[in-house]
Design a protein around this motif. Structure first.
Motif, short mmCIF file in Angstrom:
data_model
loop_
_atom_site.label_atom_id
_atom_site.label_comp_id
_atom_site.label_asym_id
_atom_site.label_seq_id
_atom_site.Cartn_x
_atom_site.Cartn_y
_atom_site.Cartn_z
N TYR A 33 -7.77 -1.81 8.68
CA TYR A 33 -6.58 -1.18 9.23
C TYR A 33 -6.32 0.12 8.47
O TYR A 33 -6.80 0.31 7.36
CB TYR A 33 -5.35 -2.09 9.11
N SER A 34 -5.50 0.98 9.06
CA SER A 34 -5.14 2.24 8.41
C SER A 34 -3.65 2.48 8.62
O SER A 34 -3.16 2.44 9.76
CB SER A 34 -5.95 3.40 9.02
N SER A 43 7.12 -3.37 8.20
CA SER A 43 6.33 -2.57 9.16
C SER A 43 5.02 -3.27 9.48
O SER A 43 4.38 -3.86 8.61
CB SER A 43 6.04 -1.18 8.58
N VAL A 44 4.62 -3.21 10.75
CA VAL A 44 3.43 -3.93 11.21
C VAL A 44 2.17 -3.14 10.87
O VAL A 44 2.08 -1.94 11.16
CB VAL A 44 3.51 -4.19 12.72
N VAL A 45 1.22 -3.81 10.23
CA VAL A 45 -0.08 -3.22 9.93
C VAL A 45 -1.06 -3.46 11.08
O VAL A 45 -1.79 -2.57 11.49
CB VAL A 45 -0.64 -3.79 8.61
N GLY A 46 -1.08 -4.69 11.60
CA GLY A 46 -1.96 -5.05 12.70
C GLY A 46 -1.77 -6.50 13.07
O GLY A 46 -1.14 -7.27 12.34
N GLN A 73 1.29 -8.31 -4.39
CA GLN A 73 1.23 -8.75 -3.01
C GLN A 73 1.94 -7.72 -2.13
O GLN A 73 3.15 -7.80 -1.90
CB GLN A 73 1.88 -10.14 -2.86
N TYR A 74 1.17 -6.73 -1.63
CA TYR A 74 1.76 -5.68 -0.82
C TYR A 74 1.93 -6.08 0.65
O TYR A 74 2.64 -5.42 1.40
CB TYR A 74 0.90 -4.42 -0.88
N PHE A 75 1.26 -7.16 1.07
CA PHE A 75 1.29 -7.55 2.48
C PHE A 75 1.57 -9.04 2.61
O PHE A 75 1.30 -9.83 1.70
CB PHE A 75 -0.05 -7.21 3.16
N SER A 76 2.11 -9.43 3.77
CA SER A 76 2.30 -10.83 4.09
C SER A 76 2.05 -11.01 5.58
O SER A 76 1.85 -10.04 6.32
CB SER A 76 3.72 -11.28 3.72
N GLU A 83 1.23 -11.34 12.81
CA GLU A 83 1.02 -9.95 12.42
C GLU A 83 0.99 -9.80 10.90
O GLU A 83 1.74 -10.48 10.19
CB GLU A 83 2.14 -9.07 12.99
N LEU A 84 0.13 -8.90 10.42
CA LEU A 84 0.10 -8.51 9.02
C LEU A 84 1.14 -7.42 8.82
O LEU A 84 1.13 -6.40 9.51
CB LEU A 84 -1.28 -8.00 8.63
N VAL A 85 2.10 -7.66 7.91
CA VAL A 85 3.21 -6.73 7.73
C VAL A 85 3.30 -6.27 6.28
O VAL A 85 2.78 -6.92 5.37
CB VAL A 85 4.56 -7.36 8.17
N VAL A 86 3.97 -5.12 6.08
CA VAL A 86 4.17 -4.58 4.73
C VAL A 86 5.20 -5.43 4.00
O VAL A 86 6.28 -5.70 4.54
CB VAL A 86 4.63 -3.11 4.81
N ASN A 87 4.87 -5.84 2.79
CA ASN A 87 5.74 -6.72 2.02
C ASN A 87 6.44 -6.00 0.87
O ASN A 87 7.45 -6.48 0.37
CB ASN A 87 4.91 -7.89 1.45
N ASP A 88 5.91 -4.85 0.45
CA ASP A 88 6.48 -4.14 -0.69
C ASP A 88 6.16 -2.65 -0.56
O ASP A 88 5.29 -2.26 0.22
CB ASP A 88 5.91 -4.70 -2.00
#
Length: 548
Positions: A33-34, A43-46, A73-76, A83-88
């Motif tokens: 992902y980018s 925010s949704v990563v993918g 842990q930047y993502f959850s 969906e993979l989302v921004v965690n931090d």
């Protein structure tokens, strides 16, 4: 009925092997992902579930989890949407500095069956930093006799952003004495220089103030400034000159304190105090240099006074100043580049991506037991790691990608022989000398019903007194039989089938596997038969002969 059961077993095994090979195809796949840095939390990563071919129920049922190789842990995963989302907060400059590429590797672990997916998230730069000078004001002392065309190096600005958002140019405010030139040095870096365009006259104007501005290439453009104050001095004809503008030296990471790194040399054509030189670090030398190096003011020797760590800083750029003792005081500059060479001072680390679970003894060869990765903070060969396991146990390491391995079974398991394995894994780097580390993985083997109870004899003779009391207690005989059985008999019960006469008779003793509940079988004394439900237990028989 037996043929139908064998057919079902065959179909089950075929499906299992198909699923196993599909697992390893999935393990080696990679999703990328980018996103931009500084996205808001949530925010949704993918769509991770969709991209991995998973249903939303699989996230709960198969205990999907995301592990970051970066530590934080930047993502959850949003389990409701997959969906993979921004965690931090993600700051690209803090993560990757000014590296052209910034990628966060993630590991997605799914259980039942155990799978590993590698995810990469590329962090794109945004223009969130302005060019910045170390100080807001720069002072220069220039003799009024300085020749037109003389160049004076100025402080370079820095911009943590990369690409088009990085530092691009400098400008100089309108003034009556000087112009700006940009000098390109090794490594593609640029240094602004002040060029004297007209002779200075201290009696007319003793101080000149000029504003130096650094600009980046972002949209909109961001900038930073520093004030240049030029003090015009009376004549001291010559300034100190170094033999080289740039000195380069390599220094081992394990060099001891007190080591002389290098001795830049300078000379001054003047005589007396005007020709005597003292050395110092530049006025804008950062603390990261001052805490590690010192300079002898008389000789110019640069001396190591702190500890080096290649993993923290791979090189140092040092500005060295040579000043004479004339009045006015004149100075010259050079740059020293100290490159640190790596020493193999970090042992490799073994990381369990997933912990091993109990393993059935009928698990086929190739079953995934645990997922393992290895890492080493050193560079080049010092950071190359290989994993090995102890020989003997029926297990092997199967590489997947980039220092990631799967611990799999490589042979037949038998819980009755070995109910638990303690597997030692050794990680070794390629340094000289090589460093190693070890970890043990306990693997518990669970039982399946693959052994019938076994008597140590096929026949036993029991003598009874005639005229024995009907219904007499046979407990002692039962105990003697029980003691003659194999260890498996401790999970079994005796059932006696009644004889047809009371003089000379045989009885059959059936040993029924107690792993099945009593409700699955019944004993009918009148017909001398044992009936079973849907699942027949394992059993063994002996003949017991009574003689009166």
């Amino acid at each position: 009925m037996t043929k139908r059961k064998e057919y079902r077993d065959w179909r089950w095994q075929a499906l299992w092997w198909h699923h196993f090979f599909l697992l390893w195809t999935t393990v080696n796949a990679q999703t990328r992902y980018s996103i931009q840095e500084e996205l808001k939390q949530g925010s949704v990563v993918g769509n991770l579930a969709k991209d991995l071919g998973l249903g939303l129920s699989d996230i709960y049922d198969r205990k999907l989890r995301v592990a970051s190789e970066a530590g934080k842990q930047y993502f959850s995963v949003d389990a409701g949407k997959g969906e993979l989302v921004v965690n931090d907060r993600i700051d690209r400059e803090a993560l990757c500095g000014q590296s052209a590429s910034c990628v966060l590797p993630l590991q997605v672990v799914i259980e039942d069956p155990l799978q590993l997916h590698r995810i990469e998230v590329e962090i794109q730069d945004i223009n969130d930093n302005s060019p910045r000078f170390l100080s807001n004001e720069l002072s220069l002392n220039i003799a009024e006799s300085a020749a037109v065309g003389t160049r004076f190096p100025l402080e370079s600005a820095s911009d943590p952003d990369v690409g088009s958002n990085s530092l691009k140019s400098y400008t100089l405010s309108k003034n009556e004495c000087c112009s700006l030139r940009i000098k390109e040095i090794e490594g593609g870096k640029t240094v602004p220089e002040l060029v004297l365009e007209k002779p200075l006259d201290r009696e007319k104007k003793s101080v000149h103030k000029i504003l130096l501005t650094a600009l980046d290439g972002g949209n909109p453009v961001r900038s930073g400034t520093t004030q240049i104050t030029i003090s015009v001095l009376d004549n001291n004809d010559n300034f100190p000159v170094f033999e080289k503008n740039l000195y380069k030296v390599s220094l081992g990471e394990k060099s001891v304190q007190g080591t002389v790194v290098i001795q830049p040399k300078a000379s001054d054509a003047d005589e007396g105090l005007n020709g005597q030189i003292t050395f110092s670090f530049g006025s804008r030398t950062p603390d990261s240099v001052l805490s590690v190096f010192d300079i002898n003011p008389s000789t110019g020797e640069i001396i190591l006074k702190g500890e080096l760590d290649y993993e923290t800083a791979k090189s140092y750029d040092i500005d060295v100043t040579a000043k004479d003792k004339g009045s006015p005081q004149m100075e010259g500059h050079c740059r020293v580049q100290v490159d640190i060479t790596d020493f193999n001072d970090n042992a490799p680390e073994i990381v369990f991506t997933s912990q091993p679970k109990p393993l059935r003894e009928d698990a086929p060869s190739g079953t995934v037991v645990a997922l393992i990765s290895a890492r080493d903070l050193d560079s080049a060969d010092n950071g190359k790691v290989t994993l090995q396991i102890t020989k003997g146990p029926p297990f092997a390491l199967k590489p997947s990608y980039s220092n990631n391995y799967a611990l799999v079974t490589s042979g037949t398991l038998d819980r009755e022989r070995f109910s638990e394995y303690n597997i030692e894994i050794t990680a070794t780097d390629s340094g000289s000398p090589a460093l190693t580390s070890k970890k043990n993985i306990p693997v518990i083997i669970t039982d399946v019903n693959d052994n019938p109870p076994v008597f140590t004899q096929r026949n036993y003779n029991v003598y009874l007194k005639e005229n024995g009391v009907l219904g007499g207690d046979m407990l002692s005989q039962s105990q003697s039989f029980r003691s003659c059985m194999s260890p498996m008999s401790e999970y079994s019960d005796f059932t006696l089938i009644k004889p047809s006469s009371t003089t000379d008779f045989k009885e059959v003793i059936s040993v029924l596997d107690a792993s099945l509940p009593d409700s699955t079988w019944t004993f009918e004394s009148q017909q001398g038969k044992i009936r079973f439900g849907n699942h027949a237990p394992m059993r063994a028989q002996i003949a017991l002969r009574y003689m009166t």
